[in-house]
Write a protein that holds these residues in place. Sequence first.
Motif, PDB file in Angstrom:
ATOM      1  N   THR A 176      -1.095   7.914  -9.097  1.00  0.00           N
ATOM      2  CA  THR A 176      -0.255   6.874  -8.528  1.00  0.00           C
ATOM      3  C   THR A 176       0.240   6.013  -9.678  1.00  0.00           C
ATOM      4  OG1 THR A 176      -1.588   6.887  -6.526  1.00  0.00           O
ATOM      5  CG2 THR A 176      -0.149   5.005  -6.827  1.00  0.00           C
ATOM      6  N   ARG A 189      -0.500  10.313   4.867  1.00  0.00           N
ATOM      7  CA  ARG A 189      -0.828   9.270   5.844  1.00  0.00           C
ATOM      8  C   ARG A 189       0.075   8.073   5.533  1.00  0.00           C
ATOM      9  NH1 ARG A 189      -5.803   8.006   8.596  1.00  0.00           N
ATOM     10  NH2 ARG A 189      -6.778   9.569   7.284  1.00  0.00           N
ATOM     11  N   SER A 222       0.831  -1.201   0.000  1.00  0.00           N
ATOM     12  CA  SER A 222       0.000   0.000   0.000  1.00  0.00           C
ATOM     13  C   SER A 222       0.867   1.252   0.000  1.00  0.00           C
ATOM     14  CB  SER A 222      -0.897   0.032   1.240  1.00  0.00           C
ATOM     15  OG  SER A 222      -1.727  -1.103   1.267  1.00  0.00           O
ATOM     16  N   PRO A 241       1.701   4.352   5.107  1.00  0.00           N
ATOM     17  CA  PRO A 241       1.041   3.107   4.725  1.00  0.00           C
ATOM     18  C   PRO A 241       1.067   2.042   5.819  1.00  0.00           C
ATOM     19  CG  PRO A 241       3.212   3.214   3.743  1.00  0.00           C
ATOM     20  CD  PRO A 241       2.969   4.532   4.429  1.00  0.00           C
ATOM     21  N   GLU A 243      -0.925   7.593   1.626  1.00  0.00           N
ATOM     22  CA  GLU A 243      -2.018   8.400   1.085  1.00  0.00           C
ATOM     23  C   GLU A 243      -1.581   9.862   1.116  1.00  0.00           C
ATOM     24  OE1 GLU A 243      -5.788   7.652   2.971  1.00  0.00           O
ATOM     25  OE2 GLU A 243      -5.342   5.509   3.120  1.00  0.00           O
ATOM     26  N   THR A 273       2.985   8.779  -4.785  1.00  0.00           N
ATOM     27  CA  THR A 273       1.991   9.605  -5.463  1.00  0.00           C
ATOM     28  C   THR A 273       2.708  10.735  -6.172  1.00  0.00           C
ATOM     29  OG1 THR A 273       0.313   9.084  -3.803  1.00  0.00           O
ATOM     30  CG2 THR A 273      -0.037  11.081  -5.114  1.00  0.00           C
TER      31      THR A 273
END
Length: 193
Positions: free
Chosen positions: A115, A145, A91, A147, A94, A122
Amino acid sequence: MNHLGVAPRGTRPAPPIEGAQTLSDPTLHAESSGRRSLSFTTAGEEIGSVGVDGTVTSGIVDLQTEIWHREGTTAKSIKFRIWMPTSGTDSPAEVAVRSPVEGDSSSPPSVSLSTPRRDPGTTIEIDDLDDLADETISTLAFFVRPPSKTATTLLIDAAVDLTSSDLLGSEYSLEGRLRLEFPSLDGTSSLRR
């Protein structure tokens, strides 16, 4: 050349400079583990700098950026790739744009977040900067945030394209990487799904 800019007969005008000069070996300035900047120079003259100041609140990294470029240059585009390397997770972190990116009198520039499949993180691309293009840009900020609970390193690849209004019309591409460390994230991430 005469006063009209025409070369006298039998002489050739100077050839135009083609392509941008890529500056990819910046000087790193580190004020703390969460505050870093890159300074780009050519021929002993500073052309521009990219700085990031990050703080952690409730497991979220709040990044404030500042992009400076010398007088007589304008920013054509800005690109950041932000990611947090971790082990054991596929992941990505964010990333969200925190504040509106706008100048004093014009409409906001085009901002895209994506992404990429092959690259971690990102990518944020900003162009059509209008009245922000010829000034220090300090209105671009992000929330990140992590992962995972153990992700404490944040990497930012920065690329800024500049053009100069001088007689030669020089172009510069500033490219560098910032590495920020946030030990306070270890085990405190609010990423609980």
